[in-house]
Write a protein that holds these residues in place. Structure first.
Motif, mmCIF file in Angstrom:
data_model
loop_
_atom_site.group_PDB
_atom_site.id
_atom_site.type_symbol
_atom_site.label_atom_id
_atom_site.label_comp_id
_atom_site.label_asym_id
_atom_site.label_seq_id
_atom_site.Cartn_x
_atom_site.Cartn_y
_atom_site.Cartn_z
ATOM 1 N N LYS A 56 -41.626 -0.091 23.857
ATOM 2 C CA LYS A 56 -40.191 -0.279 23.681
ATOM 3 C C LYS A 56 -39.595 0.588 22.597
ATOM 4 O O LYS A 56 -38.405 0.582 22.371
ATOM 5 N N VAL A 57 -40.433 1.302 21.889
ATOM 6 C CA VAL A 57 -39.942 1.994 20.702
ATOM 7 C C VAL A 57 -40.181 3.498 20.799
ATOM 8 O O VAL A 57 -41.252 3.945 21.208
ATOM 9 N N ASN A 238 -29.974 -2.966 22.457
ATOM 10 C CA ASN A 238 -31.253 -3.660 22.580
ATOM 11 C C ASN A 238 -31.123 -5.088 22.107
ATOM 12 O O ASN A 238 -32.027 -5.650 21.534
HETATM 13 C C1 NAG Z 1 -35.896 -3.911 20.978
HETATM 14 O O1 NAG Z 1 -36.087 -5.283 20.747
HETATM 15 C C2 NAG Z 1 -37.445 -5.664 20.696
HETATM 16 C C3 NAG Z 1 -37.518 -7.198 20.632
HETATM 17 O O2 NAG Z 1 -36.709 -7.667 19.579
HETATM 18 C C4 NAG Z 1 -38.123 -4.979 19.507
HETATM 19 O O3 NAG Z 1 -39.497 -5.319 19.464
HETATM 20 C C5 NAG Z 1 -37.972 -3.477 19.690
HETATM 21 O O4 NAG Z 1 -38.476 -2.819 18.563
HETATM 22 C C6 NAG Z 1 -36.532 -3.067 19.902
HETATM 23 N N1 NAG Z 1 -36.479 -1.653 20.319
HETATM 24 C C7 NAG Z 1 -35.701 -0.753 19.741
HETATM 25 C C8 NAG Z 1 -35.742 0.620 20.309
HETATM 26 O O5 NAG Z 1 -34.953 -1.015 18.819
#
Ligand code: NAG
Ligand code: NAG
Length: 434
Positions: A56-57, A238
Motif C-alpha cells: 500500500k505504500v 487514503n
Molecule cells: C493507507 O492507509 C493504510 C491503513 O491505514 C496505511 O497502512 C497505509 O500506509 C496508507 N497508505 C498511504 C500511501 O498513505
C-alpha cells in the motif's frame, strides 16, 4: 486472469507521429529498451508500483521506471526498435494494449476501479537520465508550468486510460461486460482488436537537437467503491474517514519513450513536416478529418485538449482530480455502484470515440497553478470554467444529474484548428462545422 501475467499488463508499445488531420504517419518509434509483446519477462516489460501488488505504500526511493529504462544509452534503441524523430509542436500517439482492463473491468466487482480505467499522466523532461528519479518526486509533483517538485520536467497531458474505442480481440474469457462486442461493431480495425492511445503534443518551445524523455504513468487504483469517475490526483486519498470514496490499493504502471527533436523541415519527417515548418506565412491549418481506417486514426479530443482529466497539477482550481462527465468514455457508469451486465447500449455508447470535448473549447486552467500553494479562495473556484454540476470528480454523480449523452460513433464532424506560429508560441483556435 486479469492480473495473472506480464502479458496481461500494459506498457507503451509504440509511438507514431500524427499528421495535423489526425492520421498516424511514418514508421513507428518505440519505448526505451523495448521488449516486444510475447517476450515474457515481467521485470523487463512492466514496471508496477508499489512493487509486488498488494503493497500500500510507495517507498520514497522507489524509482519511477524499470531498471533497463533508467539510463539512455546506445543500446536503448536499435534499428528494429528506433527512437522516433519529431518536430517541436508535433502531435504523437503512444499506443498500448488494454488487455481486458478496459473491456472487463466491471466483471471484477470486488476490485472497483475508476470508470475512466485510471488516469494516464504524460510527463516530459530533457533530463534524459532517470537513474535517480523517484516516483514520488515526479508523479503528482511535476506541473504543467514546470514549477512543481524538483522543476526538472513538466506535466504535458492527462488522459483517460480508456480512449473510448480500444478493445482487445474477443478472448476465451468471453465478453461478460459487452464492451468488446460493442466496440468490435463500432470501432472495427479489421483484426478484431484495437490498441488504446495516449495522444499529446510535443512542447512547441523545445530546442531542436534535444531528446525529449516522456514518462508515461498509468495510475490505476482499486477504489473503495464502484462508480468513481477518475483517479484522485493525490497520495492523500487514503482515508475511510473522509466520507468520500478513497484509494484502497494504489497500482501504477510506467514506461519511458524518448523523442529526438529535429528541425521542423527535416527530411527525416517525410512528407508531413512539423507545424512550425510553415511559419513563413505565420499560419498552419490543422484539420481533423474522419479517418476511413480507424487503426491509424488519432483521438480527436486528445488533439484538442491536453488535460482531459483536470488536476491541480495542471493549474485547475480543484482539490482532487475531476473531469467533465462528457469526456469520460462510459461516463454513464459514474455513480453506478452495481451495473447490470452486459452493459446497456446507452452506457456503451456514452462518450464513445474518445469523449465529447472536441466539440467545445477546452477548459482553461486558472492563472496561478501550483499544487503546493494553499487552496484557492472560494471566489476563484466560482471562476472555474465549467459549472460544477457538469463535473464528475471523486464523488459519485448524484442520481438526479443528467446522464452523459450518447454520441454517435459514426459522426463525421470536421474540426478546423488554426495554428499561428510566431517563433515559439502556437495559438490554437477552433471552430466546428457540421
Ligand atoms: C493507507 O492507509 C493504510 C491503513 O491505514 C496505511 O497502512 C497505509 O500506509 C496508507 N497508505 C498511504 C500511501 O498513505
Ligand atoms: C491526412 O493527412 C495525411 C498526410 O498528409 C494523408 O496521407 C491522409 O490521406 C489524410 N487523411 C485524411 C482522411 O484526410
Amino acid at each position: 486472469a486479469l492480473l495473472g501475467s506480464a502479458a496481461a499488463h500494459t506498457w507503451p508499445e509504440r509511438t507514431t507521429r500524427l499528421a495535423p488531420n489526425g492520421t498516424m504517419v511514418g514508421n513507428p518509434g518505440f519505448e526505451r529498451s523495448h521488449h516486444p509483446r510475447g517476450s515474457l519477462d515481467e521485470n523487463k516489460q512492466v514496471w508496477l508500483l508499489p512493487p509486488n501488488g498488494g503493497a500500500k505504500v510507495f517507498l520514497s526511493d522507489a524509482k519511477i521506471t524499470r531498471e533497463d529504462q533508467r539510463t539512455l544509452t546506445d543500446s536503448s534503441y536499435s534499428k528494429d526498435f528506433p527512437m522516433l524523430n519529431v518536430a517541436p509542436g508535433d502531435f504523437v500517439a503512444i499506443q498500448y494494449t488494454e488487455n481486458g482492463h478496459v473491456t472487463r473491468s466491471e466483471s471484477m466487482p470486488n476490485q472497483p476501479r475508476p470508470v475512466n480505467r485510471g488516469t494516464v499522466y504524460v510527463y516530459g523532461t530533457t533530463e534524459n537520465d532517470l537513474s535517480n528519479s523517484n516516483l514520488i518526486d515526479i508523479h503528482l509533483k511535476w506541473t504543467a508550468d514546470g514549477t512543481g517538485g524538483n522543476k526538472q520536467g513538466k506535466l504535458l497531458a492527462t488522459r483517460n486510460y480508456d480512449d473510448g474505442q480500444c478493445h482487445e480481440a474477443m478472448s476465451a474469457a468471453g465478453d461478460p461486460v459487452g464492451i468488446s462486442k460493442y466496440r468490435f461493431q463500432n470501432f472495427n480495425s479489421g483484426d478484431g482488436g484495437l490498441s488504446c492511445q495516449t495522444d499529446f503534443q510535443i512542447p512547441t518551445d523545445i530546442a531542436v537537437g534535444k531528446t525529449l524523455t516522456v514518462i508515461w504513468v498509468w495510475d490505476w487504483p482499486v477504489m473503495s467503491e464502484a462508480g468513481v469517475a477518475v483517479t484522485p490526483a493525490s497520495y492523500n486519498a487514503n482515508s475511510s474517514t473522509s466520507g468520500k470514496p478513497y484509494v484502497v490499493l494504489p497500482e501504477l504502471y510506467t514506461g519511458v519513450v524518448d523523442y529526438k527533436i529535429v528541425d521542423p523541415c527535416d527530411d527525416s519527417l517525410g512528407s508531413v513536416r512539423g507545424p512550425t515548418c510553415k511559419a513563413a506565412n505565420g499560419k498552419f491549418v490543422v484539420q481533423f478529418a474522419k479517418q476511413p481506417n480507424i487503426a491509424v486514426a488519432a483521438i480527436k479530443s486528445h488533439m484538442m485538449n491536453p488535460f482531459l482529466v483536470q488536476v491541480p497539477q495542471a493549474g485547475f482550481a480543484v482539490s482532487e482530480a475531476t473531469a467533465d462527465l462528457t469526456d469520460i468514455p462510459l461516463g454513464a457508469l459514474v455513480g453506478v455502484k452495481d451495473p447490470k451486465l452486459p452493459l446497456d447500449n446507452s452506457i456503451l455508447a456514452a462518450n464513445a470515440n474518445g469523449g465529447d470535448s472536441a466539440n467545445k473549447p477546452p477548459p482553461q486552467p486558472s492563472p496561478s497553478p501550483s499544487p503546493a500553494a494553499p487552496p484557492p479562495p472560494a471566489s476563484s473556484k466560482a471562476a472555474s470554467p465549467t459549472p460544477a454540476s457538469s463535473k464528475a470528480g471523486s464523488s459519485p454523480k448524484p442520481s438526479s444529474a443528467p446522464s452523459a449523452s450518447p454520441r454517435p460513433a459514426d459522426d463525421d464532424d470536421v474540426l478546423t484548428v488554426t495554428v499561428t506560429v510566431p517563433e515559439t508560441t502556437i495559438f490554437i483556435t477552433s471552430t466546428r462545422t457540421p
